[in-house]
Design a protein around this motif. Structure first.
Motif, PDB file in Angstrom:
ATOM      1  N   CYS A 121       0.700  -1.327   0.039  1.00  0.00           N
ATOM      2  CA  CYS A 121       0.044   0.000   0.099  1.00  0.00           C
ATOM      3  C   CYS A 121       0.972   1.471   0.153  1.00  0.00           C
ATOM      4  N   GLU A 125       1.321   2.580  -3.273  1.00  0.00           N
ATOM      5  CA  GLU A 125       0.141   3.472  -3.949  1.00  0.00           C
ATOM      6  C   GLU A 125       0.183   4.601  -3.161  1.00  0.00           C
ATOM      7  N   ALA A 160      -0.664   2.257   5.861  1.00  0.00           N
ATOM      8  CA  ALA A 160      -0.761   1.670   4.438  1.00  0.00           C
ATOM      9  C   ALA A 160       0.057   0.488   4.481  1.00  0.00           C
ATOM     10  N   MET A 216      -5.544   2.441   5.204  1.00  0.00           N
ATOM     11  CA  MET A 216      -5.538   2.232   3.819  1.00  0.00           C
ATOM     12  C   MET A 216      -5.497   0.714   3.479  1.00  0.00           C
ATOM     13  N   GLY A 217      -6.346   0.476   2.949  1.00  0.00           N
ATOM     14  CA  GLY A 217      -6.192  -0.897   2.315  1.00  0.00           C
ATOM     15  C   GLY A 217      -6.697  -2.101   3.345  1.00  0.00           C
ATOM     16  N   GLY A 269      -6.989  -8.201   6.329  1.00  0.00           N
ATOM     17  CA  GLY A 269      -6.918  -8.608   5.053  1.00  0.00           C
ATOM     18  C   GLY A 269      -6.440 -10.056   4.785  1.00  0.00           C
ATOM     19  N   SER A 284     -11.018   0.708   0.981  1.00  0.00           N
ATOM     20  CA  SER A 284     -10.845  -0.713   0.651  1.00  0.00           C
ATOM     21  C   SER A 284      -9.847  -0.928  -0.471  1.00  0.00           C
ATOM     22  N   GLY A 285      -9.643  -2.104  -0.704  1.00  0.00           N
ATOM     23  CA  GLY A 285      -8.728  -2.468  -1.793  1.00  0.00           C
ATOM     24  C   GLY A 285      -7.395  -3.028  -1.434  1.00  0.00           C
ATOM     25  N   CYS A 286      -6.946  -3.517  -2.204  1.00  0.00           N
ATOM     26  CA  CYS A 286      -5.676  -4.585  -2.013  1.00  0.00           C
ATOM     27  C   CYS A 286      -4.640  -4.461  -3.164  1.00  0.00           C
ATOM     28  N   PRO A 287      -3.725  -3.624  -3.227  1.00  0.00           N
ATOM     29  CA  PRO A 287      -3.902  -2.197  -2.437  1.00  0.00           C
ATOM     30  C   PRO A 287      -5.028  -1.348  -3.136  1.00  0.00           C
ATOM     31  N   PRO A 288      -5.295  -0.243  -2.363  1.00  0.00           N
ATOM     32  CA  PRO A 288      -6.317   0.634  -3.242  1.00  0.00           C
ATOM     33  C   PRO A 288      -5.634   1.428  -4.200  1.00  0.00           C
TER      34      PRO A 288
END
Lengths: 178, 191
Positions: free
Chosen positions: A50, A53, A85, A112-113, A120, A142-146
């Motif tokens: 993360c 990103e 992150a 983050m993420g 996760g 959200s996201g992996c990574p966002p």
């Protein structure tokens, strides 16, 4: 006697600089929150992918400085928002907490993420299952990574949240003798 | 000297101490006697030219006796032959392995990892500190009888652990030629 007002000037009747000069009327809360939300200095807590990103968000293509949050402070004492992150292992967790404790109030936290939000995919003995077990989180991304856009939206959500706070009002409430 | 010739040389020198040899797709493995392991590894380094210890790891064969299996990945760098040789030996629970940190200083970290993850101790390793987990963590998490989700522990001001929520997991794939729908990770009964 000034000439009759042109039609396009009438649109801005709420604030007439000729009449009012450099004065605007607002509320203390609104003014403070407006200043705070547009200069959120992040504490980049980059712990895994993360962070890449997060770096992309800070770089020119996505440009986090459009939101006044480009001043990545690697000192917690100068930071407003901690962007966690990445994967928080138990071994790292207390270091994250220690950095968080060193940040002055008011402070906010973006998880983050997926890893920072919930552990996760690391359902394992070594990984803290979400940084909210240790520190209060304001925005989860959200996201992996966002993608950087997602982080920026999270930042905008945090700005909305900051704008809605009762920064001064809460202060004066506390001052009032009961 | 090729890895194959190295194994022949080991058999000639150590005889019965080389219990078994294996070859799989050009990779050569010698399974040796535990008592002679250090001597054999020293011979590999000094005479056969295996000056580089790529890795040292341990395997937990829980349920069989002896439980541990030590694996040494050796490589020849200086003589330019780029040969790869693997030495293995088994180790019962409760016994100490012989440290090879006197032969290859890099072994210190590998042996500390084997100690940290599986609790295998090494005779001759000066430094039995944890390397991945923290000092005071009470478990050895790569042992087969340690649950994936972990166990709660508490070290004030250092670290704590809680059981991770597996939410019905662990989610695993099974080898199959069926479609990706069947292949994707699911919660399955582990028998």
């Amino acid at each position: 006697m000034p000439p009759a007002t042109a039609p396009e000037e009438q649109i801005h009747a709420a604030y007439d600089s000729k009449v009012e000069g450099n004065i605007i009327f607002t509320q203390v809360d609104t003014a403070i929150n407006w200043m705070r939300k547009n200069s959120l200095w992040p504490m980049p807590m980059g712990l895994a992918c993360c962070a890449i990103e997060l770096m992309a968000t800070g770089a020119s293509r996505f440009d986090i400085s459009r939101f006044g949050a480009e001043v990545m402070r690697f000192s917690p004492r100068q930071s407003d928002v901690m962007i966690v992150a990445g994967t928080v292992t138990y071994k790292m967790a207390l270091a994250v907490k220690r950095v968080w404790d060193q940040m002055p109030e008011p402070k906010w936290c973006i998880a983050m993420g997926a890893c920072a939000s919930s552990g996760g995919m690391y359902r394992s003995y070594a990984v803290l299952q979400g940084i909210d077990n240790l520190i209060p989180v304001d925005v989860y991304v959200s996201g992996c990574p966002p993608r950087p856009e997602a982080l920026l939206e999270g930042l905008m959500k945090l700005q909305d949240k900051v704008q809605a706070e009762e920064s001064a009002k809460a202060h004066f409430k506390a001052e009032k003798p009961s | 000297m090729s890895a194959e010739a190295s194994i022949t040389s080991l058999q000639a020198k150590f005889g019965d101490a080389v219990l078994e040899t294996r070859e799989f797709r050009g990779e050569h493995t010698a399974i040796v006697d535990r008592e002679k392991a250090h001597e054999i590894l020293a011979h590999c380094r000094d005479t056969l030219g295996y000056d580089y210890l790529i890795d040292l790891c341990s395997i937990d064969n829980m349920g069989s006796d002896p439980r541990w299996e030590m694996v040494y990945e050796l490589y020849t760098l200086a003589n330019g032959e780029n040969e790869h040789l693997r030495i293995k030996y088994t180790l019962p629970e409760g016994e100490k392995a012989q440290s090879v940190s006197d032969l290859w200083p890099t072994a210190k970290w590998h042996e500390r990892e084997a100690y940290d993850m599986m609790g295998i101790e090494f005779e001759g390793l000066a430094d039995h500190r944890r390397i991945l987990m923290w000092e005071g963590y009470p478990y050895f998490p790569l042992r087969k009888d340690f649950p994936l989700a972990g166990r709660p522990s508490e070290m004030p001001d250092v670290a704590f652990t809680e059981r991770a929520s597996l939410a019905g997991g662990p989610f695993v794939t099974s080898p199959t030629s069926a479609s990706t729908v069947h292949r994707e990770p699911r919660s399955r009964d582990m028998e």
